[in-house]
Motif scaffolding. Structure first.
Motif, mmCIF file in Angstrom:
data_model
loop_
_atom_site.group_PDB
_atom_site.id
_atom_site.type_symbol
_atom_site.label_atom_id
_atom_site.label_comp_id
_atom_site.label_asym_id
_atom_site.label_seq_id
_atom_site.Cartn_x
_atom_site.Cartn_y
_atom_site.Cartn_z
ATOM 1 N N THR A 1 -26.598 -16.913 -1.712
ATOM 2 C CA THR A 1 -26.324 -17.293 -0.311
ATOM 3 C C THR A 1 -26.713 -16.482 0.698
ATOM 4 O O THR A 1 -26.424 -15.417 0.713
ATOM 5 N N TYR B 1 -35.636 -21.367 6.518
ATOM 6 C CA TYR B 1 -34.366 -20.910 6.045
ATOM 7 C C TYR B 1 -33.261 -20.529 7.231
ATOM 8 O O TYR B 1 -33.860 -20.259 8.054
ATOM 9 N N ASP C 1 -27.686 -20.930 3.484
ATOM 10 C CA ASP C 1 -28.971 -21.814 2.507
ATOM 11 C C ASP C 1 -28.437 -20.930 1.390
ATOM 12 O O ASP C 1 -28.107 -19.910 1.019
#
Length: 338
Positions: free
Chosen positions: A104, A179, A183
């Motif tokens: 993550t 991004y 994400d």
């Protein structure tokens, strides 16, 4: 007709077919020679020819002319012309195989005009041991990897990356526009053979070019609290002063750690710059005529690695004590762009 390759260290023998790389034949025989990129770029699979001759389809750029003249070859590209006896390093018994994890994005910020600090949280990697200096792969949606050195030492489930934007690069350009924190990314780790030789009594000469600082930083940080650490000299080469994205931190380390010395080097310095100028390996050579008391750790673009290897060997560092991580991983060598 096949040829026989003998490992001098273990007397193991294996067969290799004409026009077959030594590394491929060794793996088929169950022998795990040290290697990394498989494209002749990183130099991790370097062997020494003790008897016999080899050829290449194309000269690998991970091997300098000086190394070739001293009898070294790259197993991933070397094609035997007959029976061989070689000296080669096998992967150690405790070698940690890479595995896939889900990461993550925990932090995403610019360190400079073209370098992004990407922090990944990888809960399942908290028990994974890796060596400072190694790298990980970020796996894109199409399954292709992008390789980035870990800038932080092993410390649980947080992993720091320094990512330089590549013009036209698919992944690096999307870091700024696509991004965001939270994400999810698929990653593979640990990878690579670049690491500190903890058993060596030599001082450490570290030469980084650009974001080649990342694995060097991981090694230095892992040694900060080690009372047995020898002298560490870090030369960091970039183009201009604005490219020194961790300059303040490294100067702080130099003030705090008596065994650590930091020399930034600019190849395109303006009139205001008071420090070292030129290519980074040239700055090292200006400061040191004799480097025989050092092990060298090099990380950066291939031309820097090749030039530094050549000059350091002339100043007393043997080829075996020069450890290099050339920034030319598979995704760059096979023609795709980061």
């Amino acid at each position: 007709m096949s040829y026989t390759v003998t490992l001098s260290e273990t007397s193991d023998k294996f067969d290799v077919q004409p026009n077959e790389p030594i590394l491929i034949a060794a793996e088929r025989a169950g022998l795990q020679l040290m290697h990394d990129c498989r494209f002749g770029g990183c130099g991790a699979c370097r062997i020494k020819l003790l008897d016999g001759q080899i050829s290449y389809e194309e000269p690998p750029f991970g091997l300098t002319e000086e190394e070739h003249n001293q009898g070294y070859a790259l197993a991933c590209q070397a094609l035997p012309l007959g029976d061989l006896t070689i000296s080669a390093q096998l992967r150690p018994a405790g070698f940690i195989s890479a595995d896939y994890h889900v990461a993550t994005i925990q932090q995403l910020e610019m360190l400079s005009h073209d370098v992004t600090h990407l922090v990944l949280h990888i809960p399942t990697a908290s028990e994974v041991s890796f060596h400072p200096g190694q790298y990980l792969n970020i796996i894109l949606d199409d399954g292709s990897p992008r390789s980035f050195s870990m800038a932080s030492p092993p410390k649980g489930d947080i992993f720091d990356l320094h990512i330089r934007r590549v013009p036209g690069g698919f992944f690096t350009s999307r870091l700024e526009s696509h991004y965001q924190v939270g994400d999810i990314l698929d990653v593979e780790l640990p990878l690579g053979n670049f690491r500190h030789d903890v058993d060596s009594p030599q001082d450490l000469l570290m030469i980084a070019g650009g974001t080649g600082l990342a694995p060097i930083k991981s090694i230095i940080e892992s040694l900060r609290s080690d009372p047995t650490t020898r002298r560490i000299m870090l030369y960091w080469g970039v183009r201009r002063s604005e490219d020194l994205y961790l300059d303040e931190l490294l100067h702080q380390w130099a003030r705090e750690l008596p065994h650590f010395h930091y020399i930034p080097v600019l190849s395109e310095a303006d009139d205001q710059w008071q420090g070292a100028r030129g290519y980074v390996h040239e700055a090292v050579c200006r400061d040191h005529d004799d480097l025989s008391n050092f092990d060298a750790y090099l990380c950066g673009p291939p031309p820097m690695i090749a030039a530094a290897k050549r000059e350091l060997s002339l100043r007393g560092i043997s080829v075996e004590r020069i450890f290099a991580d050339s920034f030319n991983f598979t995704h760059e060598l096979d023609g795709s762009v980061a």
